[in-house]
Design a protein around this motif. Structure first.
Motif, PDB file in Angstrom:
ATOM      1  N   VAL A   1      -4.922 -15.012 -20.947  1.00 17.46           N
ATOM      2  CA  VAL A   1      -3.903 -14.159 -20.345  1.00 17.46           C
ATOM      3  C   VAL A   1      -2.639 -14.244 -21.187  1.00 17.46           C
ATOM      4  O   VAL A   1      -2.187 -15.336 -21.546  1.00 17.46           O
TER       5      VAL A   1
ATOM      6  N   GLU B   1       1.022 -14.394 -21.784  1.00 16.91           N
ATOM      7  CA  GLU B   1       2.183 -14.795 -20.992  1.00 16.91           C
ATOM      8  C   GLU B   1       3.426 -15.029 -21.845  1.00 16.91           C
ATOM      9  O   GLU B   1       4.548 -14.823 -21.380  1.00 16.91           O
ATOM     10  N   SER B   2       3.246 -15.463 -23.079  1.00 17.16           N
ATOM     11  CA  SER B   2       4.385 -15.834 -23.921  1.00 17.16           C
ATOM     12  C   SER B   2       4.863 -14.650 -24.749  1.00 17.16           C
ATOM     13  O   SER B   2       4.119 -13.689 -24.990  1.00 17.16           O
TER      14      SER B   2
ATOM     15  N   ASP C   1       0.019 -10.731 -18.204  1.00 20.00           N
ATOM     16  CA  ASP C   1       0.537 -11.202 -16.923  1.00 20.00           C
ATOM     17  C   ASP C   1       1.940 -10.628 -16.734  1.00 20.00           C
ATOM     18  O   ASP C   1       2.909 -11.133 -17.300  1.00 20.00           O
TER      19      ASP C   1
ATOM     20  N   THR D   1       3.959 -10.840 -14.389  1.00 22.39           N
ATOM     21  CA  THR D   1       4.915 -11.734 -13.718  1.00 22.39           C
ATOM     22  C   THR D   1       5.615 -12.651 -14.708  1.00 22.39           C
ATOM     23  O   THR D   1       6.636 -13.260 -14.383  1.00 22.39           O
ATOM     24  N   GLN D   2       5.072 -12.766 -15.924  1.00 20.73           N
ATOM     25  CA  GLN D   2       5.646 -13.639 -16.938  1.00 20.73           C
ATOM     26  C   GLN D   2       6.275 -12.874 -18.100  1.00 20.73           C
ATOM     27  O   GLN D   2       6.980 -13.470 -18.920  1.00 20.73           O
TER      28      GLN D   2
ATOM     29  N   ARG E   1      -2.982 -18.037  -9.341  1.00 19.96           N
ATOM     30  CA  ARG E   1      -2.735 -18.615 -10.659  1.00 19.96           C
ATOM     31  C   ARG E   1      -3.231 -20.059 -10.682  1.00 19.96           C
ATOM     32  O   ARG E   1      -2.959 -20.791  -9.753  1.00 19.96           O
TER      33      ARG E   1
END
Length: 398
Positions: free
Chosen positions: A6, A8-9, A59, A61-62, A141
């Motif tokens: 996923v 995210e960064s 993701d 949300t991130q 998560r």
């Protein structure tokens, strides 16, 4: 099984954007929400696939800013299945296409018997997709690998499906129709918020007392406030049936409310003070809701024969004619013309019910130009036949 990561960064996001922009052809897009678990309809996972680029699971949300990705792919064709379900949550994070290809809508226009993604993939590609995670809580998560595999497959086959559907649309002469439908989905205005959203309580239509309705309203508002605060689907706190049970029984004390067996749900007792305060407001308010809500919609068709025989004849004959036209075009009748549009025109037709005036009325209601071209004349003919049949019946009666 491939291990799915996923994104995210910021570093992983930048690399995904670079690869997607270097890819070829349309971009398959999907989004997973947590409907039935969360109050919001936000996306908790966004999937994209492009040939020569690969599959990417974001993701949202991130990732605070999708603008770089949006700028790079906005003008490309996005392929979605049932686009109307995902466009709102994609727009919420800043992802908004200029043009789309909706594989579900294309399948409908082609008259395919089943239009769910798994069914379309199996019919066109001979591949069976497992759908066991379609109703999962995607706010979980970390997301399990089996869920990520399911999510990836939802987009990895979409471009292949799009190519086959596109070819069939061309073969059947429906490509231009499909483009108009896709554009309509893309630019459809969001529905305005309901003036009284509490009236969506399942079963409330059977309640006929203003006082009972007031209690139901206050309970719904209290539940909605708690659901918003906790970001939990309202029905997971207290089901609609429980709220209506309280509204019907009108408990006179907090204890009577707590002892009501039909009042259940995981927050029914832990938030008892909240519910009792709502009941008290409903029992004492002078702001009583109307039992019947004014509407500009025609009455149910079953009442037309008694209330408006001319309109009933128009609807019956026009509906049969439109259904026949849909069969000839090999598509569902509701895709040829929205049933509500036909009901409204039949109930309140133009003074001079010609194909042109009926077409203008349908366009004003939101019908597309191709739908008007395919139906306005046959509706006008049906209206003429209906008027004649009513006249003949009156003559026979006299």
């Amino acid at each position: 099984m491939d291990e799915f990561q996923v994104i995210e960064s910021s570093a992983a996001f930048d690399e995904a954007v670079r690869r997607l922009l270097a890819g070829q052809g349309p971009i398959a897009v999907d989004a997973e929400r947590a409907s039935g678990f969360r109050y919001s309809q936000r996306a908790y996972l966004i999937q994209m696939f492009r040939r020569d680029a690969g599959t990417f699971l974001f993701d949202p949300t991130q990732i605070p800013d999708f603008s770089e990705l949006q700028a790079g792919i906005r003008s490309e064709e996005w392929v979605l299945h049932a686009a109307s379900q995902d466009l709102a949550c994609l727009r919420e994070v800043g992802l908004d296409p200029d043009r789309i290809f909706d594989t579900e809508l294309a399948a409908r226009l082609l008259g395919m018997p089943r239009v769910g993604l798994a069914s379309v993939v199996e019919e066109l590609l001979g591949i069976r997709l497992a759908k066991e995670h379609s109703a999962s809580d995607w706010s979980t998560r970390p997301l399990p690998q089996s869920w990520l595999k399911y999510a990836a497959l939802d987009v990895e086959l979409l471009v292949d499906v799009r190519e086959q559907l596109g070819a069939r649309l061309i073969e059947t002469g429906k490509a231009e129709i499909a483009e108009e439908e896709f554009d309509a989905v893309l630019h459809r205005a969001a529905k305005p918020p309901a003036a009284e959203p509490w009236r969506r309580l399942s079963g409330i239509h059977a309640m006929r007392s203003p006082r009972n309705l007031a209690v139901a309203r206050e309970l719904w508002l209290a539940r909605d406030a708690l659901a918003t605060e906790l970001d939990v689907a309202p029905g997971r706190l207290v089901p609609d049936a429980s709220l209506l049970a309280v509204a019907r029984s009108l408990p006179s004390t907090r204890r009577a409310l707590s002892e009501l067996r039909e009042f259940n749900g995981r927050a029914s007792r832990s938030e008892l003070d909240r519910w009792w305060a709502a009941v008290e407001r409903g029992l004492t308010t002078s702001d009583l809701p109307a039992v019947r809500v004014p509407s500009d919609a025609p009455p149910p068709p079953r009442a037309w024969a008694a209330r408006n025989p001319e309109a009933d004849a128009r609807l019956r004959l026009a509906r049969a004619a439109v259904a026949e036209a849909a069969e000839q075009l090999d598509m569902p009748v509701e895709n040829l013309l929205t049933p509500d549009h036909l009901r409204r025109v039949a109930w309140n037709p133009p003074a001079d019910a010609t194909a042109e005036s009926i077409g203008e009325a349908l366009l004003a209601l939101g019908a597309r130009h191709w739908q008007v071209a395919a139906t306005s004349q046959i509706i006008a003919d049906a209206f003429v036949e209906a008027a004649q049949s009513v006249e003949d019946a009156a003559s026979d009666a006299s």
